[in-house]
Design a protein around this motif. Sequence first.
Motif, PDB file in Angstrom:
ATOM      1  N   GLN A  29      99.183 119.666  -8.968  1.00 42.24           N
ATOM      2  CA  GLN A  29      98.766 120.324  -7.722  1.00 42.24           C
ATOM      3  C   GLN A  29      97.628 119.569  -7.031  1.00 42.24           C
ATOM      4  O   GLN A  29      97.173 119.972  -5.958  1.00 42.24           O
ATOM      5  N   SER A  30      97.194 118.472  -7.646  1.00 43.00           N
ATOM      6  CA  SER A  30      96.091 117.692  -7.076  1.00 43.00           C
ATOM      7  C   SER A  30      96.628 116.558  -6.208  1.00 43.00           C
ATOM      8  O   SER A  30      97.839 116.398  -6.037  1.00 43.00           O
ATOM      9  N   GLU A  31      95.695 115.750  -5.688  1.00 46.68           N
ATOM     10  CA  GLU A  31      96.082 114.604  -4.855  1.00 46.68           C
ATOM     11  C   GLU A  31      96.541 113.406  -5.683  1.00 46.68           C
ATOM     12  O   GLU A  31      97.047 112.434  -5.146  1.00 46.68           O
ATOM     13  N   HIS A  32      96.345 113.471  -6.984  1.00 52.12           N
ATOM     14  CA  HIS A  32      96.659 112.325  -7.835  1.00 52.12           C
ATOM     15  C   HIS A  32      98.176 112.194  -8.074  1.00 52.12           C
ATOM     16  O   HIS A  32      98.931 113.161  -7.912  1.00 52.12           O
ATOM     17  N   ASN A  33      98.568 110.995  -8.481  1.00 50.07           N
ATOM     18  CA  ASN A  33      99.988 110.704  -8.733  1.00 50.07           C
ATOM     19  C   ASN A  33     100.248 110.605 -10.234  1.00 50.07           C
ATOM     20  O   ASN A  33      99.620 109.799 -10.918  1.00 50.07           O
ATOM     21  N   ILE A  34     101.155 111.413 -10.752  1.00 49.93           N
ATOM     22  CA  ILE A  34     101.538 111.334 -12.160  1.00 49.93           C
ATOM     23  C   ILE A  34     102.725 110.377 -12.251  1.00 49.93           C
ATOM     24  O   ILE A  34     103.830 110.691 -11.807  1.00 49.93           O
ATOM     25  N   VAL A  35     102.490 109.188 -12.806  1.00 48.03           N
ATOM     26  CA  VAL A  35     103.531 108.161 -12.837  1.00 48.03           C
ATOM     27  C   VAL A  35     104.407 108.265 -14.075  1.00 48.03           C
ATOM     28  O   VAL A  35     105.538 107.764 -14.095  1.00 48.03           O
ATOM     29  N   GLN A  77     106.767  96.295 -27.614  1.00 55.03           N
ATOM     30  CA  GLN A  77     107.663  96.797 -26.573  1.00 55.03           C
ATOM     31  C   GLN A  77     107.129  98.100 -25.960  1.00 55.03           C
ATOM     32  O   GLN A  77     107.118  98.259 -24.732  1.00 55.03           O
ATOM     33  N   GLU A  78     106.665  99.020 -26.819  1.00 57.80           N
ATOM     34  CA  GLU A  78     106.117 100.286 -26.318  1.00 57.80           C
ATOM     35  C   GLU A  78     104.830 100.049 -25.536  1.00 57.80           C
ATOM     36  O   GLU A  78     104.577 100.706 -24.523  1.00 57.80           O
ATOM     37  N   GLN A  79     104.033  99.112 -25.985  1.00 54.97           N
ATOM     38  CA  GLN A  79     102.786  98.802 -25.289  1.00 54.97           C
ATOM     39  C   GLN A  79     103.059  98.201 -23.915  1.00 54.97           C
ATOM     40  O   GLN A  79     102.396  98.534 -22.931  1.00 54.97           O
ATOM     41  N   TYR A  85     103.716 100.767 -16.093  1.00 58.93           N
ATOM     42  CA  TYR A  85     103.453 101.854 -15.145  1.00 58.93           C
ATOM     43  C   TYR A  85     102.225 101.581 -14.287  1.00 58.93           C
ATOM     44  O   TYR A  85     101.993 102.279 -13.289  1.00 58.93           O
ATOM     45  N   GLN A  86     101.420 100.591 -14.666  1.00 55.74           N
ATOM     46  CA  GLN A  86     100.252 100.160 -13.887  1.00 55.74           C
ATOM     47  C   GLN A  86      99.347 101.345 -13.509  1.00 55.74           C
ATOM     48  O   GLN A  86      98.939 101.503 -12.356  1.00 55.74           O
ATOM     49  N   ALA A  87      99.046 102.161 -14.492  1.00 58.55           N
ATOM     50  CA  ALA A  87      98.221 103.350 -14.249  1.00 58.55           C
ATOM     51  C   ALA A  87      96.754 102.991 -14.075  1.00 58.55           C
ATOM     52  O   ALA A  87      96.267 102.022 -14.660  1.00 58.55           O
ATOM     53  N   ASP A  88      96.073 103.790 -13.268  1.00 60.98           N
ATOM     54  CA  ASP A  88      94.628 103.663 -13.165  1.00 60.98           C
ATOM     55  C   ASP A  88      93.945 104.238 -14.400  1.00 60.98           C
ATOM     56  O   ASP A  88      92.936 103.720 -14.867  1.00 60.98           O
ATOM     57  N   VAL A  89      94.490 105.344 -14.916  1.00 61.17           N
ATOM     58  CA  VAL A  89      93.887 106.018 -16.057  1.00 61.17           C
ATOM     59  C   VAL A  89      94.966 106.769 -16.824  1.00 61.17           C
ATOM     60  O   VAL A  89      95.980 107.188 -16.255  1.00 61.17           O
ATOM     61  N   MET A  90      94.759 106.918 -18.134  1.00 59.55           N
ATOM     62  CA  MET A  90      95.646 107.733 -18.970  1.00 59.55           C
ATOM     63  C   MET A  90      94.860 108.954 -19.410  1.00 59.55           C
ATOM     64  O   MET A  90      93.766 108.835 -19.972  1.00 59.55           O
ATOM     65  N   VAL A  91      95.398 110.138 -19.121  1.00 63.38           N
ATOM     66  CA  VAL A  91      94.762 111.406 -19.485  1.00 63.38           C
ATOM     67  C   VAL A  91      95.455 111.947 -20.731  1.00 63.38           C
ATOM     68  O   VAL A  91      96.665 112.150 -20.734  1.00 63.38           O
ATOM     69  N   VAL A  92      94.679 112.185 -21.784  1.00 59.20           N
ATOM     70  CA  VAL A  92      95.230 112.623 -23.068  1.00 59.20           C
ATOM     71  C   VAL A  92      94.701 114.018 -23.391  1.00 59.20           C
ATOM     72  O   VAL A  92      93.487 114.233 -23.444  1.00 59.20           O
ATOM     73  N   ILE A 103      96.381 100.099 -26.224  1.00 61.35           N
ATOM     74  CA  ILE A 103      96.716 101.169 -25.283  1.00 61.35           C
ATOM     75  C   ILE A 103      95.454 101.681 -24.589  1.00 61.35           C
ATOM     76  O   ILE A 103      95.434 101.939 -23.384  1.00 61.35           O
ATOM     77  N   LEU A 104      94.372 101.824 -25.352  1.00 62.86           N
ATOM     78  CA  LEU A 104      93.126 102.357 -24.802  1.00 62.86           C
ATOM     79  C   LEU A 104      92.585 101.508 -23.656  1.00 62.86           C
ATOM     80  O   LEU A 104      91.895 102.017 -22.772  1.00 62.86           O
ATOM     81  N   THR A 105      92.892 100.240 -23.684  1.00 66.43           N
ATOM     82  CA  THR A 105      92.348  99.322 -22.674  1.00 66.43           C
ATOM     83  C   THR A 105      93.371  98.910 -21.621  1.00 66.43           C
ATOM     84  O   THR A 105      93.048  98.131 -20.721  1.00 66.43           O
ATOM     85  N   THR A 106      94.580  99.439 -21.698  1.00 60.86           N
ATOM     86  CA  THR A 106      95.618  99.035 -20.744  1.00 60.86           C
ATOM     87  C   THR A 106      95.399  99.597 -19.338  1.00 60.86           C
ATOM     88  O   THR A 106      95.417  98.834 -18.363  1.00 60.86           O
ATOM     89  N   PRO A 107      95.194 100.911 -19.154  1.00 60.94           N
ATOM     90  CA  PRO A 107      94.951 101.403 -17.795  1.00 60.94           C
ATOM     91  C   PRO A 107      93.654 100.830 -17.230  1.00 60.94           C
ATOM     92  O   PRO A 107      92.719 100.525 -17.979  1.00 60.94           O
ATOM     93  N   ARG A 108      93.584 100.714 -15.914  1.00 60.88           N
ATOM     94  CA  ARG A 108      92.423 100.105 -15.254  1.00 60.88           C
ATOM     95  C   ARG A 108      91.116 100.777 -15.653  1.00 60.88           C
ATOM     96  O   ARG A 108      90.101 100.108 -15.880  1.00 60.88           O
TER      97      ARG A 108
END
Length: 333
Positions: A29-35, A77-79, A85-92, A103-108
């Motif tokens: 419901q926010s302005e963000h994009n869930i990729v 392959q999973e990494q 997906y070139q995400a800015d951030v991963m929310v866990v 994985i922890l360092t992949t998103p911007r």
Amino acid sequence: MANPVTKPLNIIFAGTPEFAAKHLAALLQSEHNIVAVYCPPDKPAGRGKKLTACATKLLALEHQIPIEQPVNFKSEQEQQKLAAYQADVMVVVAYGLLLPEPILTTPRLGCINVHGSILPKWRGAAPIQRALEAGDTKTGVTIMQMDKGLDTGDIILTAHCDITMTDTSASLYEKLAELGPTALLETLALMATGNYSRQPQDNSKATHAAKLDKAEAELDWHLPAENLALKVRAYIPWPVAQFTFTENNKQHKIRVWQASAIALNHQQTAGTIISADKHGIIVATLNGALRLEIIQLPGKKALAVADILNGKAHWFAPDLAINGQKPNLEGSQ
């Protein structure tokens, strides 16, 4: 109220249960994009052991978001798939899988986690239950930057709430499920500006919230009544506190859904029934007594003690001893 978002972020969301799904719903419901949405592989559930999707996957399907369900992230392959997906951030949020350093360092902006305690207190798998069991009066959620440790990352934002005398893990879970999404959106608004602070945790103040074990549910009457009352509240809805009653060499597991501690001086052995009436069954403990108010007999639904005594009063006659052996916690995590 969250700060206005300077620039919508591209987000990978990782989570499993309803608690996580509520956070995903807020993001949708926010302005963000869930990729993409990451969740564990479907698991067998119910009598038919039918493969069942988790709450987070069901919500992602409803919104036609790409879904990934890796067993782990060990393969290159999973990494690479996640990186694509070139995400800015991963929310866990309550994901259940450990994330390796690549994985922890992949998103911007890396990965952030919503944790159900005020860190560094109650790091680990069961922060809500352990806070209640310890008699804490306050808890909340912490949004932290994830690192390779267990809930050890820098704190970006915290939100607090009170623990009342009537809270159970179920009710506290609901409180945090309302508090968490708001805190998450505030955090993402800060991160979108590129100007936000991170506070390292004080490791000397850390406590560990060990995963719950079924063996802990067996009430040990050799503990103080206050401790037992806290355990009853902490173990709702799972594994539910219980005690063993023996009749004619047959053991019955009786679950306790509501109980209160009584400051009562007595000379009874711990685990002995002091009295039983419509107000409750009073059981002697090491210090004081525990009044059982709502219990559940095997194969029956939970009822007020007044209703239980109508048919089973002989089970709870004064001076009878309840089998309350110390639980065997070998193998607990």
